[in-house]
Structures are given as C-alpha cells and as structure tokens.
Design a protein around this motif. Structure first.
Motif, PDB file in Angstrom:
ATOM      1  N   LEU A  97       0.829  -1.202   0.000  1.00 30.45           N
ATOM      2  CA  LEU A  97       0.000   0.000   0.000  1.00 30.45           C
ATOM      3  C   LEU A  97       0.864   1.252   0.000  1.00 30.45           C
ATOM      4  O   LEU A  97       0.412   2.335  -0.388  1.00 30.45           O
ATOM      5  CB  LEU A  97      -0.947   0.020   1.215  1.00 30.45           C
ATOM      6  CG  LEU A  97      -2.285  -0.695   1.034  1.00 30.45           C
ATOM      7  CD1 LEU A  97      -2.093  -2.201   0.942  1.00 30.45           C
ATOM      8  CD2 LEU A  97      -3.223  -0.362   2.193  1.00 30.45           C
ATOM      9  N   ILE A  98       2.093   1.124   0.487  1.00 29.63           N
ATOM     10  CA  ILE A  98       3.088   2.186   0.370  1.00 29.63           C
ATOM     11  C   ILE A  98       4.246   1.633  -0.447  1.00 29.63           C
ATOM     12  O   ILE A  98       4.452   0.425  -0.513  1.00 29.63           O
ATOM     13  CB  ILE A  98       3.586   2.695   1.741  1.00 29.63           C
ATOM     14  CG1 ILE A  98       4.104   1.540   2.611  1.00 29.63           C
ATOM     15  CG2 ILE A  98       2.477   3.455   2.461  1.00 29.63           C
ATOM     16  CD1 ILE A  98       4.662   1.989   3.952  1.00 29.63           C
ATOM     17  N   GLU A  99       4.996   2.528  -1.056  1.00 30.47           N
ATOM     18  CA  GLU A  99       6.009   2.097  -2.020  1.00 30.47           C
ATOM     19  C   GLU A  99       7.192   1.419  -1.374  1.00 30.47           C
ATOM     20  O   GLU A  99       7.700   0.411  -1.866  1.00 30.47           O
ATOM     21  CB  GLU A  99       6.482   3.302  -2.837  1.00 30.47           C
ATOM     22  CG  GLU A  99       7.477   2.938  -3.943  1.00 30.47           C
ATOM     23  CD  GLU A  99       7.839   4.133  -4.793  1.00 30.47           C
ATOM     24  OE1 GLU A  99       8.577   3.942  -5.783  1.00 30.47           O
ATOM     25  OE2 GLU A  99       7.371   5.255  -4.475  1.00 30.47           O
ATOM     26  N   TRP A 100       7.670   1.982  -0.253  1.00 33.18           N
ATOM     27  CA  TRP A 100       8.915   1.514   0.330  1.00 33.18           C
ATOM     28  C   TRP A 100       8.708   0.860   1.694  1.00 33.18           C
ATOM     29  O   TRP A 100       7.904   1.337   2.478  1.00 33.18           O
ATOM     30  CB  TRP A 100       9.904   2.682   0.501  1.00 33.18           C
ATOM     31  CG  TRP A 100      10.181   3.438  -0.742  1.00 33.18           C
ATOM     32  CD1 TRP A 100       9.763   4.702  -1.055  1.00 33.18           C
ATOM     33  CD2 TRP A 100      10.938   2.989  -1.867  1.00 33.18           C
ATOM     34  NE1 TRP A 100      10.203   5.070  -2.290  1.00 33.18           N
ATOM     35  CE2 TRP A 100      10.936   4.040  -2.822  1.00 33.18           C
ATOM     36  CE3 TRP A 100      11.615   1.807  -2.162  1.00 33.18           C
ATOM     37  CZ2 TRP A 100      11.585   3.925  -4.038  1.00 33.18           C
ATOM     38  CZ3 TRP A 100      12.258   1.703  -3.380  1.00 33.18           C
ATOM     39  CH2 TRP A 100      12.245   2.748  -4.301  1.00 33.18           C
ATOM     40  N   PRO A 101       9.444  -0.218   1.987  1.00 35.34           N
ATOM     41  CA  PRO A 101       9.403  -0.776   3.343  1.00 35.34           C
ATOM     42  C   PRO A 101      10.312   0.034   4.268  1.00 35.34           C
ATOM     43  O   PRO A 101      11.407   0.433   3.872  1.00 35.34           O
ATOM     44  CB  PRO A 101       9.939  -2.192   3.151  1.00 35.34           C
ATOM     45  CG  PRO A 101      10.863  -2.093   1.984  1.00 35.34           C
ATOM     46  CD  PRO A 101      10.269  -1.033   1.077  1.00 35.34           C
ATOM     47  N   PHE A 102       9.852   0.280   5.472  1.00 32.28           N
ATOM     48  CA  PHE A 102      10.630   1.023   6.460  1.00 32.28           C
ATOM     49  C   PHE A 102      11.036   0.146   7.641  1.00 32.28           C
ATOM     50  O   PHE A 102      12.175   0.207   8.105  1.00 32.28           O
ATOM     51  CB  PHE A 102       9.825   2.218   6.982  1.00 32.28           C
ATOM     52  CG  PHE A 102       9.866   3.413   6.092  1.00 32.28           C
ATOM     53  CD1 PHE A 102      10.628   4.509   6.410  1.00 32.28           C
ATOM     54  CD2 PHE A 102       9.139   3.437   4.902  1.00 32.28           C
ATOM     55  CE1 PHE A 102      10.674   5.630   5.584  1.00 32.28           C
ATOM     56  CE2 PHE A 102       9.167   4.543   4.072  1.00 32.28           C
ATOM     57  CZ  PHE A 102       9.940   5.645   4.409  1.00 32.28           C
ATOM     58  N   LEU A 103      10.114  -0.663   8.129  1.00 33.23           N
ATOM     59  CA  LEU A 103      10.395  -1.449   9.323  1.00 33.23           C
ATOM     60  C   LEU A 103      10.901  -2.843   8.985  1.00 33.23           C
ATOM     61  O   LEU A 103      11.899  -3.292   9.541  1.00 33.23           O
ATOM     62  CB  LEU A 103       9.133  -1.552  10.191  1.00 33.23           C
ATOM     63  CG  LEU A 103       8.483  -0.214  10.583  1.00 33.23           C
ATOM     64  CD1 LEU A 103       7.328  -0.459  11.529  1.00 33.23           C
ATOM     65  CD2 LEU A 103       9.505   0.727  11.193  1.00 33.23           C
ATOM     66  N   ALA A 104      10.211  -3.542   8.089  1.00 37.28           N
ATOM     67  CA  ALA A 104      10.596  -4.911   7.761  1.00 37.28           C
ATOM     68  C   ALA A 104       9.830  -5.364   6.529  1.00 37.28           C
ATOM     69  O   ALA A 104       9.326  -4.547   5.762  1.00 37.28           O
ATOM     70  CB  ALA A 104      10.328  -5.839   8.949  1.00 37.28           C
ATOM     71  N   GLY A 105       9.726  -6.679   6.352  1.00 41.72           N
ATOM     72  CA  GLY A 105       9.006  -7.242   5.223  1.00 41.72           C
ATOM     73  C   GLY A 105       9.533  -8.621   4.890  1.00 41.72           C
ATOM     74  O   GLY A 105      10.656  -8.974   5.263  1.00 41.72           O
ATOM     75  N   PRO A 106       8.745  -9.415   4.198  1.00 38.78           N
ATOM     76  CA  PRO A 106       9.185 -10.757   3.816  1.00 38.78           C
ATOM     77  C   PRO A 106      10.197 -10.711   2.675  1.00 38.78           C
ATOM     78  O   PRO A 106      10.193  -9.787   1.853  1.00 38.78           O
ATOM     79  CB  PRO A 106       7.886 -11.428   3.368  1.00 38.78           C
ATOM     80  CG  PRO A 106       7.035 -10.288   2.885  1.00 38.78           C
ATOM     81  CD  PRO A 106       7.378  -9.124   3.760  1.00 38.78           C
ATOM     82  N   GLY A 107      11.063 -11.712   2.633  1.00 32.85           N
ATOM     83  CA  GLY A 107      12.025 -11.831   1.532  1.00 32.85           C
ATOM     84  C   GLY A 107      12.942 -10.625   1.416  1.00 32.85           C
ATOM     85  O   GLY A 107      13.504 -10.134   2.399  1.00 32.85           O
TER      86      GLY A 107
END
Length: 344
Positions: A97-107
């Motif tokens: 929903l937002i372009e960039w990850p800031f905190l974390a994320g899969p893979g």
C-alpha cells in the motif's frame, strides 16, 4: 517451505493465526509502558505538560482520578499508539500500500528496509531509531490525505509521549526478528486485505485498557443480525443517499466491526442501484453514511485504518498514493457526555 507466522485472516495465502503476534505485542506494550512511565517523570517537557493537563482536567471536573492513575492511562494510550502505528506500517509495507518498506518485510523487503534505515543514518547521523520509526509513520501519513489522520499530531497519543532510544530500538528490532530458517517471523501479506485481526489486538493488546474500557469485540453473527434488524429497514425508509437522510452511527464503535459491516452492505447496494457509476463515487457515498465514535483513542484509530483499507479494496486501489481523499467519519469522544444540547 517458509515457516512464517502470517497474521491477517484465514484461508489460503491469507494467514492462519494472530495469537503469537498478539502475545508478543502485549510484551512490547508492557515494555513501552514501563519506559514511558519513567520518562513521564524524568523528562521535564513531559512532566510539566502532563501535570498542567491533569490540573485542567481536575478543574474542569473531567476526571476524579489521582494523578498517578490519570497519568498511567495516558502512558497506556501512548504505548498502544506506538505499537499500533508500527502495525499499520507493517500491514501497508507487506501489502504494498506504500512504495517503500521502512520497518521490515518478507524476503527482499526486509533487506530493503534495513538498507533504507542505514542510508537514513548516513544522511542524518545525529538522529536515532525513534526518529526512524517516526519517519515511517510520516511516510504513511504523507502517502494519502486520509491516511494522514492516522498520525495526526494534534490527536494521536504517540506524539505526546515518546519512548527512549533504547525502547525504540527494541521495538524496531522486534519487527526484524527472524526464525530459524532466516525468514522474518511476522508476515502481514494478505491478498484479501483482511484487517479483522486488529479486533483481537484492540481487545487484548493492553490489559489496563481492556479493564478500563471493558473492551470486547462483537462476534460477526451478532453484527450481521443487528444490521439485518436496523440498517435494512432504514434503507427501505430513507433510501441510499446520505443527503436523503441515510446516516448511521455506532456510538461505541470499538475496532469498527459494525462500521465495516455497514460500509460493505452500502457499497453493494450502490453497485446494484447504479452499476455504471465510478467505483470511487460509490465508495465515497457509502462512507458518507457511516459514522463512528469511541472513548478509546486507539480503538478509533483501528476503526479508521480498517475503513481506509476497506475503501481502497472496494475501489480497487493498489496504493495509498493512488487513492483520493476518503470521508472517514470516526471520532474520539464519550457518547454519554457529548452531543446536541450537552454542556461544555
């Protein structure tokens, strides 16, 4: 096979359980409460402002609690707001929903978040991890005018009490924890954008808040039964148009189950009534008929977020930046004290 705990909903590809997440987040709230309680007395800015606010509340007869009990309520709200702010960001990161990850994320998204984090400190070495969390909140707020309301500096409790560098670092580290297979522990990816898991967080995130506000989310079958008996006759009497008189309110909306139920029904009825009308227009009309209020600030915040995600899903929007402004009408207030003819 990846051993990732997904948390948003149930069914293929949509997650299995939020129980583990809830248990861990309760620990984060407790740790933040301890940190913020200490800072509410040791940081002069916080101590002076809280003491002045308490004095005004006592003078205005808005509280009969002792300062310690009143302050602890503020501490709990701030701690829950910091944790929920991170949950909102994580949901938006993993579902793009937002372009960039800031905190974390899969893979690769986790690596992207860590690289952006490092670049931030290369440019601004005088800041710390609390500033990075605030940067993530601000990015989500800036992505859409409606989303900005989730982090309104005039009303969101998280801006009133900020954690220490150490507590902020621990909160950030929590979201980046990996399992034995090297994958991130909590993955919010959900093809259906199901936010019902937030109801569990609302109910059980803080033991203090649960007892203070008697938090308990409404079972889905109860919600549907009540809407059958109330909303459907109202539509028959007033029609669908909000300007024609169809306005609904849940005066103690909690995490928003009734609001989402009303919104979903209205969208479907508008589609059936005007099949050729633009989806954004139908979503807006449905939202204009939906109103909610809750005494608990973080309950209202959850309800706003859930309505925002539901509106985007119904309109087929992929990212917040692509979506227009939505009329989300959820207020923080005591419905037994405020309203037409109320004093003050």
């Amino acid at each position: 096979m990846r051993k990732v705990t997904t948390v948003a909903g149930s069914g293929a590809g949509a997650g299995v359980s939020g129980a583990a997440l809830l248990k861990d987040l309760k620990k984060q709230v407790t740790a933040l409460e301890d940190d913020l309680r200490e800072r509410s007395g040791s940081v002069e800015e916080f101590r002076t402002r809280l003491e002045a606010e308490y004095a005004r509340a006592r003078e205005g007869k808005r509280t009969a609690a002792t300062y310690g009990a009143w302050r602890d309520e503020r501490v709990t709200q701030a701690a829950a707001a910091w944790v929920l702010g991170c949950v909102f960001v994580r949901f938006c990161e993993d579902n793009r929903l937002i372009e960039w990850p800031f905190l974390a994320g899969p893979g690769e998204r986790l690596r992207d978040a860590e690289e952006r984090h490092e670049a931030f400190f290369r440019e601004k070495p005088h800041l710390n991890n609390r500033d990075w969390l605030e940067e993530a909140f601000q990015h989500l707020a800036d992505s859409n005018e409606t989303a900005a309301g989730l982090f309104d500096r005039g009303h969101n409790p998280l801006w009133g009490l900020t954690p220490s560098y150490e507590a902020a670092t621990e909160l950030l580290s929590f979201w980046r924890r990996r399992g034995a297979d090297g994958e991130i522990l909590y993955d919010f990816t959900n093809p259906e954008w199901d936010t019902r898991f937030l109801g569990d967080l609302y109910q059980d995130l803080s033991e203090h808040a649960r007892k203070t506000y008697a938090l308990l989310q409404t079972p889905e079958f109860v919600e549907e039964f009540i809407l059958d008996l109330t909303l459907e006759p109202a539509i028959e009497e007033f029609g669908l148009a909000p300007e024609g008189g169809l306005r609904t309110i849940d005066p103690a909306c909690g995490s928003g189950h009734f609001l989402l139920g009303i919104f979903g029904r209205l969208v479907e009825k508008w589609r059936a009534a005007e099949p050729g009308t633009d989806e954004w227009a139908l979503v807006r009309r449905a939202l204009e008929s939906v109103h909610g209020c809750d005494k608990n600030p973080f309950a209202a915040s959850i309800a706003r977020f859930r309505l925002l995600v539901a509106a985007m899903k119904e309109a087929g929007a992929g990212r917040l930046a692509e979506a227009p402004v939505f009329p989300i009408n959820v207020a923080v207030g005591d419905s037994l004290l405020h309203g037409r003819g109320a004093a003050g």
